[in-house]
Enzyme design. Structure first.
Site, mmCIF file in Angstrom:
data_model
loop_
_atom_site.group_PDB
_atom_site.id
_atom_site.type_symbol
_atom_site.label_atom_id
_atom_site.label_comp_id
_atom_site.label_asym_id
_atom_site.label_seq_id
_atom_site.Cartn_x
_atom_site.Cartn_y
_atom_site.Cartn_z
ATOM 1 N N LYS A 32 0.844 -1.193 0.000
ATOM 2 C CA LYS A 32 0.000 0.000 0.000
ATOM 3 C C LYS A 32 0.891 1.259 0.000
ATOM 4 O O LYS A 32 2.110 1.175 0.249
ATOM 5 C CB LYS A 32 -0.909 -0.043 1.229
ATOM 6 C CG LYS A 32 -1.875 -1.247 1.232
ATOM 7 C CD LYS A 32 -2.733 -1.286 2.501
ATOM 8 C CE LYS A 32 -3.615 -2.525 2.552
ATOM 9 N NZ LYS A 32 -4.464 -2.571 3.766
ATOM 10 N N TYR A 72 -11.980 -2.892 -2.903
ATOM 11 C CA TYR A 72 -12.522 -3.013 -1.538
ATOM 12 C C TYR A 72 -14.049 -2.965 -1.515
ATOM 13 O O TYR A 72 -14.646 -2.593 -0.509
ATOM 14 C CB TYR A 72 -11.931 -1.908 -0.645
ATOM 15 C CG TYR A 72 -10.533 -2.226 -0.151
ATOM 16 C CD1 TYR A 72 -10.287 -3.385 0.605
ATOM 17 C CD2 TYR A 72 -9.461 -1.385 -0.421
ATOM 18 C CE1 TYR A 72 -9.004 -3.686 1.056
ATOM 19 C CE2 TYR A 72 -8.179 -1.677 0.036
ATOM 20 C CZ TYR A 72 -7.961 -2.832 0.771
ATOM 21 O OH TYR A 72 -6.688 -3.129 1.238
ATOM 22 N N PHE A 80 -15.255 2.787 7.644
ATOM 23 C CA PHE A 80 -13.887 3.164 7.274
ATOM 24 C C PHE A 80 -13.663 3.184 5.758
ATOM 25 O O PHE A 80 -12.559 3.480 5.297
ATOM 26 C CB PHE A 80 -12.869 2.214 7.928
ATOM 27 C CG PHE A 80 -13.079 0.752 7.607
ATOM 28 C CD1 PHE A 80 -12.633 0.204 6.413
ATOM 29 C CD2 PHE A 80 -13.715 -0.087 8.515
ATOM 30 C CE1 PHE A 80 -12.819 -1.139 6.116
ATOM 31 C CE2 PHE A 80 -13.909 -1.437 8.222
ATOM 32 C CZ PHE A 80 -13.461 -1.960 7.022
ATOM 33 N N THR A 114 -4.849 -7.960 10.782
ATOM 34 C CA THR A 114 -5.240 -6.665 10.178
ATOM 35 C C THR A 114 -4.787 -5.493 11.034
ATOM 36 O O THR A 114 -4.260 -4.502 10.521
ATOM 37 C CB THR A 114 -6.774 -6.626 9.993
ATOM 38 O OG1 THR A 114 -7.174 -7.766 9.242
ATOM 39 C CG2 THR A 114 -7.219 -5.362 9.281
ATOM 40 N N ARG A 125 3.187 -6.943 9.132
ATOM 41 C CA ARG A 125 2.490 -5.908 9.912
ATOM 42 C C ARG A 125 3.017 -5.857 11.343
ATOM 43 O O ARG A 125 3.107 -4.785 11.952
ATOM 44 C CB ARG A 125 0.984 -6.150 9.884
ATOM 45 C CG ARG A 125 0.351 -5.843 8.524
ATOM 46 C CD ARG A 125 -1.076 -6.337 8.452
ATOM 47 N NE ARG A 125 -1.746 -5.960 7.204
ATOM 48 C CZ ARG A 125 -2.892 -6.489 6.792
ATOM 49 N NH1 ARG A 125 -3.498 -7.429 7.518
ATOM 50 N NH2 ARG A 125 -3.456 -6.081 5.664
ATOM 51 N N ASN A 135 -1.538 -0.260 7.411
ATOM 52 C CA ASN A 135 -0.991 -1.599 7.686
ATOM 53 C C ASN A 135 -0.185 -2.188 6.528
ATOM 54 O O ASN A 135 -0.015 -3.398 6.406
ATOM 55 C CB ASN A 135 -2.084 -2.539 8.195
ATOM 56 C CG ASN A 135 -3.196 -2.746 7.198
ATOM 57 O OD1 ASN A 135 -3.100 -2.325 6.046
ATOM 58 N ND2 ASN A 135 -4.256 -3.415 7.627
ATOM 59 N N HIS A 138 -1.552 -5.540 1.452
ATOM 60 C CA HIS A 138 -2.791 -6.303 1.251
ATOM 61 C C HIS A 138 -2.447 -7.683 0.726
ATOM 62 O O HIS A 138 -1.521 -7.836 -0.076
ATOM 63 C CB HIS A 138 -3.695 -5.610 0.221
ATOM 64 C CG HIS A 138 -4.735 -6.534 -0.343
ATOM 65 N ND1 HIS A 138 -5.900 -6.836 0.325
ATOM 66 C CD2 HIS A 138 -4.750 -7.283 -1.480
ATOM 67 C CE1 HIS A 138 -6.598 -7.717 -0.396
ATOM 68 N NE2 HIS A 138 -5.917 -8.000 -1.487
ATOM 69 N N GLU A 149 -9.158 -10.798 -7.703
ATOM 70 C CA GLU A 149 -8.261 -9.646 -7.573
ATOM 71 C C GLU A 149 -7.165 -9.660 -8.642
ATOM 72 O O GLU A 149 -6.795 -8.609 -9.174
ATOM 73 C CB GLU A 149 -7.667 -9.606 -6.166
ATOM 74 C CG GLU A 149 -8.724 -9.251 -5.121
ATOM 75 C CD GLU A 149 -8.266 -9.411 -3.680
ATOM 76 O OE1 GLU A 149 -9.098 -9.149 -2.784
ATOM 77 O OE2 GLU A 149 -7.110 -9.801 -3.428
#
Ligand code: RTP
Ligand code: MG
Length: 172
Positions: A32, A72, A80, A114, A125, A135, A138, A149
Site C-alpha cells: 500500500k 474493496y 472506514f 489486520t 504488519r 498496515n 494487502h 483480484e
C-alpha cells in the site's frame, strides 16, 4: 469469465484435473502507499522471495478511485470505507502476483493480523506497522478472492509464467 492462466495453475477445479503435476496457487499482494513511501518495498519482496514463492506479476500503480473502490467493494458499507479508499489512492501502490504451493494462506500468515498491534512479531504488519489504517500490505484472503483480484489488477499478458531453477531445492 475465467481469466487465462497457465495450465499448471489451480483455478479451483477449472482445468485442474487434466494435470498430474501438483497444482500451484497464485495470490494478489499489494504494498500500500504507506509501505512504498516508507521504503519497505525491497524488504517485503525479499521476504516472499526468501520463503520460496515466485513473483509472476509486478507493477507500480497510481490507483484510480474506481479501482480502489472496486478492490474493496466488500467493505463499501463499512464506516472506514471512504478513508480506506482515499488512503489507497494517496500515492503509488506496488501490485504483485505471487505463485507457489499454498501461497494464498501462507502470504496471509506472513502479513499478519489486520490490526498491526495484534500482529505477531515476525509478520510484516507485526514488524513494521502500528495502525490498522496504515498496515502496509494487502493479501488476498481466499482462492476465490485471489482469482478475482488478479484479474481486476492485471491483464493476462502482464503475468509471466516461469519456473525457478531453485525449484528442485524448494520442493521435494
Ligand atoms: P487487506 O484486505 O487490506 O489485506 O486487509 P485485511 O484483509 O487484513 O482486512 P479487511 O478486513 O479486508 O480490511 C481491509 C482494510 O480496511 C482497513 N480497516 N480499517 N478502522 C477499521 O476498523 C478498519 N478495519 C479494516 C484496514 O486497512 C484493512 O487492511
Ligand atoms: Mg481483506
Amino acid at each position: 469469465m475465467v481469466p487465462k492462466v497457465p495450465e499448471h495453475v489451480n483455478l479451483n477445479g477449472v482445468g485442474f484435473d487434466q494435470f498430474e503435476e501438483k497444482s500451484l496457487e497464485r495470490t494478489f499482494l499489494a504494498i500500500k502507499p504507506d509501505g512504498v513511501q516508507r521504503g519497505l518495498v525491497g524488504e517485503i519482496i525479499s521476504r516472499f522471495e526468501a520463503k520460496g514463492f515466485a513473483l509472476v506479476g509486478l507493477k507500480l500503480v497510481q490507483v484510480s478511485r474506481e479501482l480502489a473502490e472496486s478492490h474493496y467493494d466488500v467493505h463499501r458499507e463499512r464506516p472506514f470505507f471512504a478513508d480506506l479508499v482515499n488512503f489507497i489512492i494517496s500515492g503509488p501502490l506496488l501490485a504483485m502476483v505471487w505463485e507457489g504451493d499454498g501461497v494464498i494462506a501462507s502470504a496471509r500468515k506472513m502479513i499478519g493480523a489486520t490490526n498491526p498491534l495484534n500482529a505477531e512479531p515476525g509478520t510484516i504488519r507485526g514488524d513494521f506497522a502500528v495502525s490498522i489504517g496504515r498496515n502496509i500490505i494487502h493479501g488476498s484472503d481466499a482462492p476465490e478472492t485471489a482469482q478475482k483480484e488478479i484479474s481486476l489488477w492485471f491483464k493476462d499478458e502482464e503475468l509471466v509464467s516461469w519456473e525457478s531453477t531453485a525449484k528442485a531445492w524448494l520442493v521435494e
